[in-house]
Design an enzyme around this catalytic site. Structure first.
Site, PDB file in Angstrom:
ATOM      1  N   LYS A 194       0.861  -1.178   0.000  1.00 58.26           N
ATOM      2  CA  LYS A 194       0.000   0.000   0.000  1.00 58.26           C
ATOM      3  C   LYS A 194       0.896   1.226   0.000  1.00 58.26           C
ATOM      4  O   LYS A 194       1.692   1.427   0.916  1.00 58.26           O
ATOM      5  CB  LYS A 194      -0.918   0.008   1.228  1.00 58.26           C
ATOM      6  CG  LYS A 194      -1.768   1.259   1.302  1.00 58.26           C
ATOM      7  CD  LYS A 194      -2.802   1.188   2.388  1.00 58.26           C
ATOM      8  CE  LYS A 194      -3.607   2.467   2.447  1.00 58.26           C
ATOM      9  NZ  LYS A 194      -4.597   2.447   3.528  1.00 58.26           N
ATOM     10  N   LYS A 247      -2.125  -1.561  -3.833  1.00 62.54           N
ATOM     11  CA  LYS A 247      -2.997  -0.394  -3.781  1.00 62.54           C
ATOM     12  C   LYS A 247      -2.181   0.885  -3.854  1.00 62.54           C
ATOM     13  O   LYS A 247      -1.210   0.986  -3.112  1.00 62.54           O
ATOM     14  CB  LYS A 247      -3.773  -0.449  -2.457  1.00 62.54           C
ATOM     15  CG  LYS A 247      -4.600   0.769  -2.151  1.00 62.54           C
ATOM     16  CD  LYS A 247      -5.264   0.595  -0.835  1.00 62.54           C
ATOM     17  CE  LYS A 247      -6.097   1.829  -0.574  1.00 62.54           C
ATOM     18  NZ  LYS A 247      -6.659   1.826   0.735  1.00 62.54           N
TER      19      LYS A 247
HETATM   20  C1  PBG Z   1      -7.125   3.832   5.347  1.00 66.24           C
HETATM   21  C2  PBG Z   1      -7.618   3.501   3.986  1.00 66.24           C
HETATM   22  C3  PBG Z   1      -7.478   4.337   2.880  1.00 66.24           C
HETATM   23  C4  PBG Z   1      -8.107   3.709   1.811  1.00 66.24           C
HETATM   24  C5  PBG Z   1      -8.601   2.497   2.263  1.00 66.24           C
HETATM   25  N1  PBG Z   1      -8.278   2.377   3.629  1.00 66.24           N
HETATM   26  C6  PBG Z   1      -6.900   5.709   2.757  1.00 66.24           C
HETATM   27  C7  PBG Z   1      -5.643   6.029   3.400  1.00 66.24           C
HETATM   28  O1  PBG Z   1      -4.758   5.196   3.610  1.00 66.24           O
HETATM   29  O2  PBG Z   1      -5.500   7.207   3.743  1.00 66.24           O
HETATM   30  C8  PBG Z   1      -8.192   4.308   0.425  1.00 66.24           C
HETATM   31  C9  PBG Z   1      -9.179   3.762  -0.512  1.00 66.24           C
HETATM   32  C10 PBG Z   1      -9.452   4.613  -1.695  1.00 66.24           C
HETATM   33  O3  PBG Z   1      -8.815   5.659  -1.933  1.00 66.24           O
HETATM   34  O4  PBG Z   1     -10.359   4.234  -2.443  1.00 66.24           O
HETATM   35  N2  PBG Z   1      -6.847   2.834   6.231  1.00 66.24           N
END
Ligand code: PBG
Length: 323
Positions: A194, A247
């Protein structure tokens, strides 16, 4: 000329027969934003067509999606500010609307695969995925909160947890906590690679979960790094993850492809909020044919090696391809 590749492109029939990659409802997981209360529906401004829903309306939405063949849902809570604190205590309060709603959802749709989000940010007054002390995100102390959160979610009957926090060691920790409490059947979809991405902007609008200070670069990965994803994947594999996720998706197709080539676990890709927003915005301007771009993007993510795709396009993709 012996080789004429154009022969296999000459008609729709041969194009269909020789097509290497297909996207169907079986590949898609639909992320949903849950509101407290009932009869509530608000559009996410930066995500046209995507609504935050209270549980009564979410059940209807899920029913429609199931009819379209979508089997997987990832449910995220929209938490009001007054519920937030430094330790994200609401995340494991059994009476909290998110945990109550998950129970209702599983009762209503036992056949659906329900994934939950494990991370502190929706419940944290600091807007970070871990515990903040003196401006730093504490790793090992956060694991304890994540464990309590995962356990409370597992008790609702959900099928799979999605740790999205990027703390070190959390997959192994959560696996232990679940196993010791008798939840060895609950799966883990690890947010393996991520990245610290600007593409999460609209999601943070949806949940009002943006960090109150700083950024997430001390725990989310540097977008410049490819090999580091293999280190994360190895750890998640050893620690017991059932699915490895990359991601965002589009700017990280090389990473999806690397994980697919190196691991035999199913690979997931999260086609995130900003990727959705870009296409919708250009489509609304009349600058792009948004439907065709959507289909091409989903195909490219599948082609790069993803077995499943979390995408805000899930419902419209399935509605349009049915019609
Ligand atoms: C946070 C989380 C995020 C997303 C999913 N879980 C955002 C972040 O890390 O700030 C993003 C999903 C998206 O942008 O569609 N735990």
């Amino acid at each position: 000329m012996e080789r004429r590749p154009r022969r296999n492109r000459a008609s729709q029939a041969i194009r269909d027969l020789s097509q290497e990659t297909h996207v169907t409802a079986n590949d898609l997981i639909y992320p949903l934003f849950l509101l407290e209360g009932s009869h509530k529906k608000t559009e996410v401004k930066s995500m046209p067509g995507i609504f935050r829903l209270s549980i009564d309306l979410m059940l209807k939405e899920m029913e429609e999606c199931l009819k379209l063949g979508i089997k997987g849902f990832d449910v995220f809570p929209v938490v009001e500010d007054f519920h937030k604190d430094k330790l994200a205590t609401k995340s494991y309060d059994r009476g909290f609307f998110y945990l109550q709603a998950l129970q209702t959802i599983k009762k209503e749709f036992p056949e659906a695969l329900i994934i939950t989000d494990v991370a502190m940010d929706p419940y944290s007054s600091d807007g970070h995925d871990g515990i903040v002390k003196d401006g730093k995100i504490l790793n090992d102390e956060t694991l304890d909160v994540l464990g309590q959160m995962a356990l409370a979610q597992a008790e609702t009957g959900i099928d799979m947890i999605g740790p999205s926090d990027m703390m070190d060691g959390r997959v192994g920790h959560l696996r232990n906590v679940l196993d010791e409490a008798g939840f060895s059947h609950v799966g883990i979809m690890a947010y393996t690679a991520k990245y610290a991405s600007a593409f999460y902007g609209p999601f943070r609008d949806a949940l009002d979960s943006a960090p109150k200070f700083g950024d997430k670069k001390t725990y989310q990965m540097n977008p410049a790094n490819r090999k580091e994803a293999l280190i994360e994947a190895e750890l998640d594999y050893i620690e017991g993850a059932d699915v490895l996720m990359v991601k965002p998706a589009l700017s990280y197709l090389d990473v999806i492809s690397d994980l697919k080539a190196n691991y035999d676990l199913p690979i997931a890709a999260y086609n995130v909020s900003g990727e959705y927003a870009m296409i919708k915005a250009a489509g609304l301007q009349g600058w792009l044919d948004a439907d065709r771009v959507r289909d091409e993007v989903l195909l490219s993510i599948k082609r790069s090696g993803a077995d499943m795709i979390l995408t805000y396009f899930a419902k419209e993709f399935c509605s349009k391809t049915r019609a």
